[in-house]
Write a protein that holds these residues in place. Structure first.
Motif, mmCIF file in Angstrom:
data_model
loop_
_atom_site.group_PDB
_atom_site.id
_atom_site.type_symbol
_atom_site.label_atom_id
_atom_site.label_comp_id
_atom_site.label_asym_id
_atom_site.label_seq_id
_atom_site.Cartn_x
_atom_site.Cartn_y
_atom_site.Cartn_z
ATOM 1 N N ALA A 151 0.825 -1.213 0.000
ATOM 2 C CA ALA A 151 0.000 0.000 0.000
ATOM 3 C C ALA A 151 0.857 1.260 0.000
ATOM 4 O O ALA A 151 0.497 2.266 -0.631
ATOM 5 C CB ALA A 151 -0.940 -0.004 1.206
ATOM 6 N N ARG A 152 1.995 1.212 0.646
ATOM 7 C CA ARG A 152 2.897 2.373 0.677
ATOM 8 C C ARG A 152 3.638 2.531 -0.646
ATOM 9 O O ARG A 152 3.847 3.642 -1.112
ATOM 10 C CB ARG A 152 3.868 2.253 1.833
ATOM 11 N N LYS A 153 4.044 1.424 -1.250
ATOM 12 C CA LYS A 153 4.791 1.486 -2.513
ATOM 13 C C LYS A 153 3.888 1.884 -3.679
ATOM 14 O O LYS A 153 4.328 2.546 -4.615
ATOM 15 C CB LYS A 153 5.441 0.140 -2.807
ATOM 16 N N TYR A 154 2.624 1.472 -3.632
ATOM 17 C CA TYR A 154 1.672 1.742 -4.710
ATOM 18 C C TYR A 154 0.482 2.543 -4.186
ATOM 19 O O TYR A 154 -0.631 2.027 -4.101
ATOM 20 C CB TYR A 154 1.194 0.423 -5.334
ATOM 21 N N PRO A 155 0.686 3.813 -3.828
ATOM 22 C CA PRO A 155 -0.391 4.597 -3.209
ATOM 23 C C PRO A 155 -1.586 4.861 -4.121
ATOM 24 O O PRO A 155 -2.663 5.187 -3.643
ATOM 25 C CB PRO A 155 0.297 5.905 -2.811
ATOM 26 N N ARG A 156 -1.414 4.701 -5.421
ATOM 27 C CA ARG A 156 -2.522 4.938 -6.363
ATOM 28 C C ARG A 156 -3.232 3.651 -6.766
ATOM 29 O O ARG A 156 -4.162 3.686 -7.552
ATOM 30 C CB ARG A 156 -2.000 5.669 -7.591
ATOM 31 N N GLN A 157 -2.780 2.526 -6.233
ATOM 32 C CA GLN A 157 -3.389 1.228 -6.533
ATOM 33 C C GLN A 157 -4.264 0.797 -5.368
ATOM 34 O O GLN A 157 -3.948 1.078 -4.203
ATOM 35 C CB GLN A 157 -2.320 0.152 -6.732
ATOM 36 N N GLN A 158 -5.323 0.071 -5.673
ATOM 37 C CA GLN A 158 -6.127 -0.541 -4.622
ATOM 38 C C GLN A 158 -5.357 -1.767 -4.121
ATOM 39 O O GLN A 158 -4.957 -2.619 -4.913
ATOM 40 C CB GLN A 158 -7.485 -0.962 -5.161
ATOM 41 N N VAL A 159 -5.135 -1.846 -2.824
ATOM 42 C CA VAL A 159 -4.445 -2.966 -2.195
ATOM 43 C C VAL A 159 -5.421 -3.617 -1.224
ATOM 44 O O VAL A 159 -6.088 -2.925 -0.443
ATOM 45 C CB VAL A 159 -3.160 -2.509 -1.465
ATOM 46 N N ILE A 160 -5.498 -4.943 -1.283
ATOM 47 C CA ILE A 160 -6.463 -5.690 -0.468
ATOM 48 C C ILE A 160 -5.722 -6.791 0.276
ATOM 49 O O ILE A 160 -4.881 -7.478 -0.296
ATOM 50 C CB ILE A 160 -7.562 -6.316 -1.351
ATOM 51 N N GLY A 161 -6.051 -6.954 1.544
ATOM 52 C CA GLY A 161 -5.501 -8.049 2.337
ATOM 53 C C GLY A 161 -6.622 -8.889 2.921
ATOM 54 O O GLY A 161 -7.651 -8.349 3.353
ATOM 55 N N TYR A 162 -6.418 -10.205 2.897
ATOM 56 C CA TYR A 162 -7.361 -11.144 3.517
ATOM 57 C C TYR A 162 -6.654 -11.852 4.657
ATOM 58 O O TYR A 162 -5.558 -12.389 4.469
ATOM 59 C CB TYR A 162 -7.841 -12.188 2.501
ATOM 60 N N GLU A 163 -7.274 -11.857 5.820
ATOM 61 C CA GLU A 163 -6.708 -12.531 6.990
ATOM 62 C C GLU A 163 -7.845 -13.038 7.864
ATOM 63 O O GLU A 163 -8.783 -12.303 8.153
ATOM 64 C CB GLU A 163 -5.817 -11.573 7.776
ATOM 65 N N LEU A 164 -7.745 -14.295 8.293
ATOM 66 C CA LEU A 164 -8.763 -14.881 9.163
ATOM 67 C C LEU A 164 -8.512 -14.630 10.647
ATOM 68 O O LEU A 164 -9.450 -14.445 11.412
ATOM 69 C CB LEU A 164 -8.839 -16.394 8.934
ATOM 70 N N SER A 165 -7.269 -14.624 11.073
ATOM 71 C CA SER A 165 -6.943 -14.522 12.503
ATOM 72 C C SER A 165 -7.197 -13.115 13.028
ATOM 73 O O SER A 165 -6.719 -12.124 12.464
ATOM 74 C CB SER A 165 -5.481 -14.895 12.745
ATOM 75 N N LEU A 166 -7.932 -13.050 14.127
ATOM 76 C CA LEU A 166 -8.381 -11.777 14.680
ATOM 77 C C LEU A 166 -7.230 -10.844 15.073
ATOM 78 O O LEU A 166 -7.199 -9.682 14.652
ATOM 79 C CB LEU A 166 -9.298 -12.009 15.887
ATOM 80 N N ILE A 167 -6.309 -11.295 15.903
ATOM 81 C CA ILE A 167 -5.265 -10.406 16.431
ATOM 82 C C ILE A 167 -4.373 -9.853 15.316
ATOM 83 O O ILE A 167 -4.164 -8.629 15.253
ATOM 84 C CB ILE A 167 -4.440 -11.100 17.546
ATOM 85 N N PRO A 168 -3.840 -10.677 14.412
ATOM 86 C CA PRO A 168 -3.051 -10.099 13.314
ATOM 87 C C PRO A 168 -3.860 -9.119 12.462
ATOM 88 O O PRO A 168 -3.348 -8.068 12.055
ATOM 89 C CB PRO A 168 -2.622 -11.321 12.491
ATOM 90 N N TRP A 169 -5.120 -9.432 12.206
ATOM 91 C CA TRP A 169 -5.976 -8.536 11.436
ATOM 92 C C TRP A 169 -6.141 -7.200 12.161
ATOM 93 O O TRP A 169 -6.053 -6.134 11.540
ATOM 94 C CB TRP A 169 -7.327 -9.205 11.185
ATOM 95 N N LEU A 170 -6.366 -7.235 13.477
ATOM 96 C CA LEU A 170 -6.505 -5.995 14.252
ATOM 97 C C LEU A 170 -5.233 -5.156 14.210
ATOM 98 O O LEU A 170 -5.294 -3.928 14.055
ATOM 99 C CB LEU A 170 -6.882 -6.298 15.708
ATOM 100 N N VAL A 171 -4.087 -5.810 14.352
ATOM 101 C CA VAL A 171 -2.808 -5.090 14.281
ATOM 102 C C VAL A 171 -2.671 -4.419 12.916
ATOM 103 O O VAL A 171 -2.270 -3.256 12.816
ATOM 104 C CB VAL A 171 -1.624 -6.040 14.572
ATOM 105 N N SER A 172 -3.013 -5.133 11.860
ATOM 106 C CA SER A 172 -2.961 -4.560 10.510
ATOM 107 C C SER A 172 -3.888 -3.355 10.378
ATOM 108 O O SER A 172 -3.536 -2.358 9.740
ATOM 109 C CB SER A 172 -3.364 -5.602 9.466
ATOM 110 N N MET A 173 -5.069 -3.454 10.971
ATOM 111 C CA MET A 173 -6.015 -2.338 10.920
ATOM 112 C C MET A 173 -5.452 -1.104 11.633
ATOM 113 O O MET A 173 -5.601 0.023 11.156
ATOM 114 C CB MET A 173 -7.355 -2.747 11.544
ATOM 115 N N ILE A 174 -4.799 -1.333 12.754
ATOM 116 C CA ILE A 174 -4.184 -0.211 13.476
ATOM 117 C C ILE A 174 -3.130 0.463 12.599
ATOM 118 O O ILE A 174 -3.074 1.693 12.499
ATOM 119 C CB ILE A 174 -3.592 -0.691 14.824
ATOM 120 N N TRP A 175 -2.278 -0.336 11.950
ATOM 121 C CA TRP A 175 -1.258 0.204 11.044
ATOM 122 C C TRP A 175 -1.912 0.957 9.884
ATOM 123 O O TRP A 175 -1.458 2.029 9.498
ATOM 124 C CB TRP A 175 -0.354 -0.899 10.504
#
Length: 149
Positions: free
Chosen positions: A38-62
């Motif tokens: 997402a940082r390297k391609y700020p004009r591109q749509q970037v999507i992440g899929y993650e099932l595990s709650l805690i890693p997903w929450l950490v990613s959301m915070i970032w």
């Protein structure tokens, strides 16, 4: 499994700068690679899929802390997601996960895409490039140009 810094750098380096369409991280975990995309391609749509709650929450915070408006993070199984519009798929999946992904791609995709995989290969497709990391395992980074059959 979290991609190392070296693996993320190698995966990013293997992506050609002319990608069009969404960049998708399958199993985005703690956000190491998906945030870098997402940082390297700020004009591109970037999507992440993650099932595990805690890693997903950490990613959301970032995501919100870095104000990455081009990044969408789903707490969802990517096997149930529509990947047909993607221009790039990134993954660091276990061998059985790669087999499942391969079957999904064969059954659903009708467009050409690039696939970058950390450590594990797609069994029935030849990579166009393999980069060996300078780590104790000589970890491979596979780059594929997926063309539907």
């Amino acid at each position: 499994m979290m991609s190392s810094g070296k693996a993320c750098q190698a995966m990013l380096a293997s992506i050609d700068g002319t990608v069009k369409g969404p960049l998708i991280d399958l199993g985005s975990g703690w956000g190491t690679l998906v945030i870098a995309l997402a940082r390297k391609y700020p004009r591109q749509q970037v999507i992440g899929y993650e099932l595990s709650l805690i890693p997903w929450l950490v990613s959301m915070i970032w995501k919100y802390g870095l104000q990455l408006n081009n990044l969408t993070l789903y707490r969802k199984d990517f096997m149930k997601a529509d990947l047909s519009g993607a221009s790039l798929l990134c993954c660091y999946l276990f061998p059985e996960g790669m087999l499942s992904l391969e079957e999904k791609l064969k059954g659903e995709l009708s467009n050409e895409i690039r696939i970058v995989s950390n450590t594990f290969a797609l069994s029935s497709f030849q990579p166009i490039k393999v980069t060996k990391l300078n780590d104790i395992y000589q970890s491979p980074i596979y780059l594929y140009h997926w063309v539907p059959r």
